[in-house]
Design an enzyme around this catalytic site. Structure first.
Site, mmCIF file in Angstrom:
data_model
loop_
_atom_site.group_PDB
_atom_site.id
_atom_site.type_symbol
_atom_site.label_atom_id
_atom_site.label_comp_id
_atom_site.label_asym_id
_atom_site.label_seq_id
_atom_site.Cartn_x
_atom_site.Cartn_y
_atom_site.Cartn_z
ATOM 1 N N ARG A 121 1.007 -1.031 -0.080
ATOM 2 C CA ARG A 121 0.055 -0.312 0.400
ATOM 3 C C ARG A 121 0.554 1.215 -0.408
ATOM 4 N NH1 ARG A 121 -2.340 -3.966 2.629
ATOM 5 N NH2 ARG A 121 -4.841 -4.081 2.658
ATOM 6 N N HIS A 124 0.270 3.414 4.979
ATOM 7 C CA HIS A 124 -0.522 2.070 5.729
ATOM 8 C C HIS A 124 0.000 1.033 5.137
ATOM 9 C CE1 HIS A 124 -3.865 5.297 7.698
ATOM 10 N NE2 HIS A 124 -3.610 5.155 6.874
ATOM 11 N N ARG A 160 -8.679 -4.586 9.789
ATOM 12 C CA ARG A 160 -7.194 -3.677 9.409
ATOM 13 C C ARG A 160 -6.537 -2.729 10.927
ATOM 14 N NH1 ARG A 160 -3.867 -2.035 6.227
ATOM 15 N NH2 ARG A 160 -1.543 -2.869 5.505
ATOM 16 N N ASN A 196 -9.348 6.897 11.798
ATOM 17 C CA ASN A 196 -7.781 6.297 12.183
ATOM 18 C C ASN A 196 -7.598 6.570 13.804
ATOM 19 O OD1 ASN A 196 -5.732 6.295 9.720
ATOM 20 N ND2 ASN A 196 -6.107 8.812 9.780
ATOM 21 N N PHE A 209 -2.988 15.545 -0.430
ATOM 22 C CA PHE A 209 -2.767 14.259 0.574
ATOM 23 C C PHE A 209 -1.596 14.090 -0.333
ATOM 24 C CE2 PHE A 209 -3.107 9.193 1.311
ATOM 25 C CZ PHE A 209 -3.018 9.772 2.672
ATOM 26 N N HIS A 388 -13.192 0.923 1.194
ATOM 27 C CA HIS A 388 -13.619 1.971 0.200
ATOM 28 C C HIS A 388 -14.595 2.622 1.175
ATOM 29 C CE1 HIS A 388 -14.704 4.155 -2.258
ATOM 30 N NE2 HIS A 388 -13.387 4.275 -3.057
ATOM 31 N N ARG A 407 -10.958 11.112 -0.715
ATOM 32 C CA ARG A 407 -10.886 9.760 -0.280
ATOM 33 C C ARG A 407 -12.176 8.767 -1.291
ATOM 34 N NH1 ARG A 407 -11.340 8.374 5.563
ATOM 35 N NH2 ARG A 407 -10.330 6.700 5.003
ATOM 36 N N TYR A 411 -9.055 5.512 -3.401
ATOM 37 C CA TYR A 411 -9.609 3.745 -2.672
ATOM 38 C C TYR A 411 -9.401 3.016 -4.235
ATOM 39 C CZ TYR A 411 -8.728 6.034 1.610
ATOM 40 O OH TYR A 411 -8.040 6.359 2.977
ATOM 41 N N ARG A 418 -2.772 -1.950 -7.143
ATOM 42 C CA ARG A 418 -2.450 -3.101 -5.613
ATOM 43 C C ARG A 418 -2.427 -4.146 -5.893
ATOM 44 N NH1 ARG A 418 -3.821 -4.875 -0.982
ATOM 45 N NH2 ARG A 418 -5.223 -2.574 -0.361
#
Ligand code: HDE
Length: 744
Positions: A121, A124, A160, A196, A209, A388, A407, A411, A418
């Site tokens: 990632r 994170h 996670r 978070n 970001f 997401h 965001r 994602y 990824r």
């Protein structure tokens, strides 16, 4: 079953497994697991990973072909299912000859291995996940039509936890924000709450970001430092970009170095919108409150931990679950009227650098999360999970927070690369548990064999299937969008960058403030650029004069004048971690014992009883002895060579183990000390570190001598008792405060 009873039962099981009369435990002489010689079936796949498949990978809907495609049958096969007789030798032209290109098994095995890694990632990257269950209290029913929040409803979840900055192999106990991402597999579609452990963020607009992350990650020339914010580019950015100051003070506080994932709060950060059956809406912020309380490491402890056990948080999470001390959080809501201004008590609810103090809007508990199962396979689950914010069930919707809006794009976009293609939603951990009937087709790694000829709407050739939902589908809340010019700008309220930083500072206890001062001093002290340090000091001057003066003194720099009037804000006591007492479930208690009398030690009288009492209290005892194996009837979990203070929440001393005689002789020769009086320096180090880290320490019998030798007897948080039992009672009482705070 009563949850306390459940924990105790599970803990007892672990206790039994550690006693020497159990076959296979050291000293028993009976092997537990015989070396397998007969082929036998592997463990079956986990039940929820089978659902919601209705078709097998071959398209068979008759049920004749089993659904699972990994690990079936008893014998080793190729990826095509051909049984193999040898996987240890390449096919060669004679025993000493060259390897033949026609060896398909060799090529398949090596080809697959060569591609085992996927990109980590971009943020994170380092994390750990666990499965669990969420049970709703029903208290959110008036606010939302979301079915999983209806009273008594149980929903499977996968969580996670992560750090933000480090690479996948980086250490756990670094100073950083922690991710807390939860996937609720609701029967109305998946809900992802991607939060978070801090309620605010560095930036107000997603377009920045890449800037904050480029500044905070390693320097591009040497790719150092790893998983650290203590470097020039980070402080360059946050001192220039003052909206980051609020998140930065959270990072510099004890929240930046959690004791455990189990002891962190979680926050959705953004404001969301809930809608009920009547179409009424409220604005909400999501909170996770850990049952064990919010606790942190000390900075020295964190630094030691990263060397001694870089996997500390991951191990802690899995050990706790396996010991039956299941981590728990309550999900809570702060609810605000959905007004056109989208503010509450003059706080702009669309500004993600602002929190709403709990004293103004209490957090109402709406359900409980319990993590009760570790992943079966790290890669398949923790690594491939894809969260997401747009995964929303009916009843929950987004707001116009510009960070949240960005965001929503990011994602899916990052996961496309990824996880190499658009079908990552079909990976077992990402599959919804609600039935899926989409019209998405083909693409890399397509797992489904879709039937029908008409993946479009409207159609008549597939009988009009699938149909659009009538009453129970997702409805976007029809929020009115004000007529306004197209513009790249923020609302004026977003310009306040300092008032809540001061609010946070004022809410801290003296010891927490001391830690914050030390953290700024350490991090800025690691910067090379004088201009960066001076600029950050100017920011601190706008937060608080004492904070600024103390950090400036530590850096040896002049104290700048504030450029803004200090904000007149009321503290929020709820932000402090101190002042409460918490359950001690799952806490690790080290018990120092000596070698057996026959080997020159004092023995272990009474220690087994104490060990059992620690278990009975829901904590985990770890016996620490001069050597591994057993001492008397006790199984040793840590020897003096492997034990380090950072692993324990509290220390009990049942003995004063002496330095081994040969070492004493050498020492005597050097310093002329009386041999028998020399306590093993590794034990003294354990005690000294536990003391410096303000952990509870208790001793009885011969153990009291160690306290005297270490010079810590009769200091706060250090107790002695007439028996092990009495000492443990006093230590447990101290542990409920997490630390002996007076020692700082
Ligand atoms: Fe993330 N974030 N983020 N983030 N974030 C990712 O998505 C992003 C932000 C958070 O365990 C990425 O699949 C942008 C806030 C967590 O798999 C990526 C912005 C919060 C995780 C991404 C933010 C988070 C991520 C990288 C600014 C707390 C780990 C891998 C607008 C509320 C999820 C991935 C996991 C991961 C983008 C800010 C939490 C690149 C653009 C605020 C917990 O898409």
């Amino acid at each position: 079953m009563d949850p306390v009873r459940k924990v105790k039962d599970a803990v007892e099981k672990v206790a039994e497994a550690l006693t020497p009369d159990v076959p296979g435990s050291p000293g028993s002489g009976t092997p537990t697991v015989a070396e397998p010689t007969e082929p036998h079936d592997p463990l079956p796949p986990k039940s929820e990973q089978g659902t919601p498949e209705t078709r097998t990978p071959t398209g068979d809907t008759t049920g004749a072909t089993p659904v699972s495609h990994g690990q079936r049958g008893t014998f080793l096969t190729t990826a095509q299912g051909t049984r193999l007789r040898d996987t240890d030798h390449s096919l060669k032209a004679g025993p000493r000859g060259p390897v033949l290109l026609q060896d398909h098994h060799l090529r398949e095995k090596i080809m697959h291995f060569d591609h085992e890694r996927i990109p980590e990632r971009v943020v994170h990257a380092r994390g750990a996940g666990a499965h669990g269950v969420f049970t709703a209290y029903g208290s959110a029913e008036p606010l939302t039509r979301a079915g999983f929040l209806k009273k008594g409803r149980k929903t499977k979840v996968f969580v996670r936890f992560s750090t933000v900055l480090g690479s996948r192999g980086s250490a756990d106990a670094v100073r950083d924000t922690r991710g807390f991402a939860t996937k609720f597999y609701t029967d109305e579609g998946t809900f992802d709450l991607v939060g978070n452990n801090m309620p605010v963020f560095f930036i107000q607009d997603a377009i920045k970001f890449p800037d904050i992350i480029h500044a905070a990650k390693w320097h591009p020339d040497r790719e150092i430092p790893q998983a650290q914010s203590a470097h020039d580019t980070f402080w360059d950015f946050v001192s220039l970009h003052t909206e980051a100051q609020h998140h930065t003070i959270w990072n510099m506080s004890d929240r930046g170095i959690p004791r455990s994932y189990r002891m962190m709060e979680g926050f959705g950060v953004h404001t969301f919108r809930l809608v009920n059956d009547a179409g009424e809406t409220v604005l909400v912020k999501f909170h996770w409150k850990p049952t064990l309380g919010v606790h942190s490491l000390t900075w020295e402890e964190a630094q030691l931990t990263n060397g001694v056990d870089p996997d500390f948080h991951r191990r802690d999470l899995y050990d706790a679950i396996e010991a039956g001390a299941f981590p728990e959080w309550e999900l809570g809501l702060q609810a605000f009227p959905d007004t056109p201004e989208e503010t509450f008590a003059d706080i702009d609810l669309l500004d993600p650098t602002k929190l709403v103090p709990e004293e103004l809007a209490p957090v109402q508990a709406v359900g409980k999360l319990v993590l009760n199962r570790v992943p079966t396979n790290f890669f398949a689950e923790s690594e491939q999970v894809a969260f997401h914010l747009g995964h929303l069930p009916p009843g929950i919707d987004v707001t116009n927070d510009p960070l949240l809006q960005g965001r929503l794009f990011s994602y899916l976009d990052t996961q496309l690369t990824r996880l190499a293609g658009p079908n990552f939603g079909q990976i077992p951990i990402n599959r919804p548990h609600a039935p899926v009937n989409d019209m998405l087709r083909d693409g890399f790694h397509q797992q489904a064999v879709h039937g029908g000829v008409a993946p479009y709407r409207p159609n008549s050739l597939d009988g009009g299937n699938p149909f659009e939902a009538t009453g129970d589908g997702f409805v976007d809340v029809p929020v009115t969008v004000a007529e306004a010019p197209k513009i790249r700008a923020n609302p004026v309220s977003f310009d306040d960058h300092f008032s809540q930083v001061r609010l946070f500072w004022l809410s801290m206890s003296p010891v927490e403030r001391e830690h914050i001062i030390n953290a700024y001093t350490f991090e800025l002290g690691k910067c090379y650029e004088q201009a960066v340090k001076e600029r950050q000091l100017r920011c601190l001057a706008n937060i608080d004069p004492v904070l600024c003066a103390e950090v400036a003194a530590g850096l040896g720099l002049p104290v700048p004048e504030p450029t803004l009037p200090l904000a007149d804000v009321a503290p929020s006591p709820a932000l402090s971690q101190l002042g409460n007492r918490w359950p001690v479930d799952g806490r690790l208690v080290g018990i120092v014992v000596d070698a057996e009398p026959a080997n020159g030690g004092a023995g272990t009288d009474g220690v087994d009883a104490v060990r059992r009492e620690v278990f009975a209290a829901g904590m985990v005892p770890l016996v620490i002895a001069p050597h591994g194996g057993t001492v008397g009837d006790l199984v040793v979990q840590r020897s003096f060579a492997t034990a380090r203070s950072v692993e324990f929440d509290a220390l009990l001393l049942a003995a004063a183990p002496a330095l081994a005689q040969d070492a004493v002789a050498g020492r005597d020769a050097k310093v002329g000390a009386p041999g028998a009086d020399v306590v093993d320096p590794r034990v003294l180090l354990l005690v000294e570190e536990c003391w410096r880290h303000a952990k509870a320490i208790g001793a009885w019998g011969a153990g009291v001598t160690v306290l005297e030798r270490a010079g810590v007897a009769d200091t706060p948080g250090v107790v002695t008792g007439r028996s092990g039992s009495e000492t443990l009672a006093a230590v447990s009482a101290l542990l409920a405060n997490h630390r002996a705070w007076e020692r700082f």
